[in-house]
Write an enzyme that holds these catalytic residues in place. Structure first.
Site, mmCIF file in Angstrom:
data_model
loop_
_atom_site.group_PDB
_atom_site.id
_atom_site.type_symbol
_atom_site.label_atom_id
_atom_site.label_comp_id
_atom_site.label_asym_id
_atom_site.label_seq_id
_atom_site.Cartn_x
_atom_site.Cartn_y
_atom_site.Cartn_z
ATOM 1 N N LYS A 79 0.862 -1.203 0.000
ATOM 2 C CA LYS A 79 0.000 0.000 0.000
ATOM 3 C C LYS A 79 0.891 1.243 0.000
ATOM 4 C CE LYS A 79 -3.917 2.083 2.493
ATOM 5 N NZ LYS A 79 -4.869 1.984 3.619
ATOM 6 N N SER A 159 -9.917 2.364 2.622
ATOM 7 C CA SER A 159 -8.974 2.997 1.749
ATOM 8 C C SER A 159 -7.996 2.051 1.047
ATOM 9 C CB SER A 159 -8.164 4.021 2.556
ATOM 10 O OG SER A 159 -7.390 3.359 3.535
ATOM 11 N N SER A 183 -10.348 0.146 6.953
ATOM 12 C CA SER A 183 -9.736 0.140 5.618
ATOM 13 C C SER A 183 -9.047 -1.137 5.190
ATOM 14 C CB SER A 183 -8.723 1.275 5.500
ATOM 15 O OG SER A 183 -9.394 2.475 5.255
#
Ligand code: GLN
Length: 491
Positions: A79, A159, A183
């Site tokens: 990420k 997210s 998330s």
């Protein structure tokens, strides 16, 4: 496309160990898959094929020397919230410009130390603020899943939408993600993947771009519960560079996945049966209860009376901490500067240009609730609610070993469906923010397809530091659900 990309992480590691294929071959298969699929999915915002092949070659050499780590040769996605030395890291915000860290986050370093290979950086909501990946500077990520008979692209959640989409579309064996209010778990639920947020303090936050420091936790998104256990074991460590890092041993969670749930007490919090809950989610939850009962667990009703205050408290605490954390992006020490007429204008233009609309909204809310005169009414009160929520969990988890809930109130939605109404977007986090406020571990496991053919997830929330029970229950749900559905390939 090669079949190698469809392996689970643990099966791929077996194949590497048995020399069925090399890490270079495996990594090349992923590089090819990303090149072919990323234009449609937009899961990766930085691809690092040369570095990946170098790491894979070094990994094959280590394995040949009999020096293999726990993730030796396994290609993973990272990420874009994790600082990676020499590789651009922007948390998908314009304000970070072309920022290229000179250091590595502890979590990613732990992965490389065990032999993992980095394929690139994964798309996310700007500064991890969002539930749909629509706030990224690099544009939204598409969910590989679509509604039956409907060609519209859906969000993969957020997210960590890039992480979830990449795992679901076989563009990595597993991915790092992060969870401040859901998330990891919500995108996992939206894409038919597994995601776990460990206990606050299990994984180091050093080198993770901060959103709300008292809530942020690292964790993996993976194809199976076993893979999640392996990845999490490597990601977690005590770290002196993070003052909130816990000095506790990291268990071998893979052993728990097969243990079963006989004798466990599973709590069903009645307050999660929220108004307007769809029949589908209700039925999924009941199905989960029945599976665990059939496997020998005892089901008990529990109460978490302050649940209805969790979302409002979260949307005060998280923006407050964000406004403080993001104050550093002023164009002087950090941030892509936009020059104005004088110093104040430079600050203003830098921040107005660099931050997207959702981040600006949060910064304004956060600054407001922390300002003198409002602090007691909002921030302090939200902190008190947070304590009550923790007390609710402590009481409930005294009567049972873990809680079972749906992960989200709905399946994946289409772009634009919720992005015009922030409150509706925030409501998506209703079942996930509570675990962050209380610092507890939570895992999401794919459990069923809804009537439109989209995946739905079940969540297990455990006691502090008891990821082991999350993995036990998660493993049982995975076996019972036997979720083998795959998105139909359109990308
Ligand atoms: N969707 C939540 C938010 O927008 C949670 C985000 C997260 O966990 N990083 O704040």
């Amino acid at each position: 496309m090669s079949d190698l990309t469809q392996l689970t992480l643990t099966d791929a590691l077996d194949g590497l160990e048995k020399k069925t294929f090399s890490s270079v071959e495996l990594t090349q298969a992923f590089i090819d898959a990303i090149a072919a699929s990323n234009p449609a999915l937009n899961a990766y915002v930085v691809e690092t094929p040369e570095q990946a092949l170098e790491m894979a070659k070094a990994s094959d050499d280590r394995r040949a020397r009999g020096d293999a780590g726990k993730l030796e040769g396994a290609p993973l996605g990272i990420k874009d919230l994790y600082c990676t030395k020499g590789v651009r890291t922007t948390a998908c915000s314009n304000i970070l410009g072309e920022f290229t860290p000179t250091y590595e986050s502890t979590v990613t370093q732990n992965l490389w130390d065990e032999g993992a290979v980095m394929l690139g950086k994964l798309n996310m909501d700007e500064f991890a603020m969002g539930s749909s990946n629509e706030t990224s500077r690099f544009g939204p990520v598409s969910n590989p899943w679509k509604r039956a008979g409907d060609n519209r692209s859906l969000t993969p959640g957020g997210s960590s939408g890039g992480s979830a989409s990449a795992v679901a579309a076989d563009l990595c064996l597993g991915a790092t993600a992060s969870d401040t209010g859901g998330s990891i778990r919500q995108p996992a639920a939206f894409t038919g993947t597994v995601g776990i947020k460990p206990t606050y303090g299990r994984a180091s936050r050093y080198g993770m771009v901060a959103f709300a420091s008292s809530l942020d936790q690292a964790g993996p998104i993976s194809k199976t519960v076993d893979d999640a256990a392996l990845m999490l074991e490597v990601m977690c460590s005590h770290d002196e560079k993070d003052s909130t890092s816990l000095n506790v041993p990291t268990p071998h969670w893979r052993e728990n996945v097969r243990e079963g749930v006989k004798g466990l007490k599973i709590g069903i919090p009645k307050e999660y049966r929220v108004d307007g809950m769809s029949d589908e989610i209700e039925a999924l939850w009941q199905q989960g209860i029945d599976w665990l009962k059939a496997a020998g667990a005892e089901i008990v009703d529990v109460t978490l009376p302050h649940t209805k205050y969790a979302l409002p408290a979260y949307y005060i605490v998280a923006p407050a901490e964000a406004s403080s954390n993001l104050a550093r992006y002023d164009g002087m020490r950090y941030g892509a500067r936009v020059d104005g007429e004088d110093l104040t204008a430079t600050y203003e233009e830098t921040r107005a240009t660099g931050f997207g609309a959702e981040v600006q909204r949060r910064l304004m809310i956060g600054t407001y609730v922390l300002s003198s005169g409002y602090y007691d009414a909002y921030y302090l009160r939200a902190q008190k609610v947070r304590t009550r929520i923790l007390e609710d969990f402590t009481t409930a988890l005294h009567e049972c070993d873990a809680l079972l809930t749906p992960t989200c109130p709905s399946a994946a939605f289409a772009f634009g469906e919720k992005s015009n109404n922030p409150v509706e977007m925030y409501l998506n986090d209703i079942f996930t923010v509570t675990a962050n406020l209380a610092g507890l571990p939570g895992i999401s496991v794919p459990a069923a397809l809804n009537s439109e053919g989209l995946p739905l997830g079940l969540q297990v929330i455990g006691k502090a530091l008891d990821e082991a029970t999350c993995f036990r229950v998660g493993g049982e749900l995975e076996r019972a659900a036997a979720f083998t559905a795959r998105p139909e390939r359109w990308w």
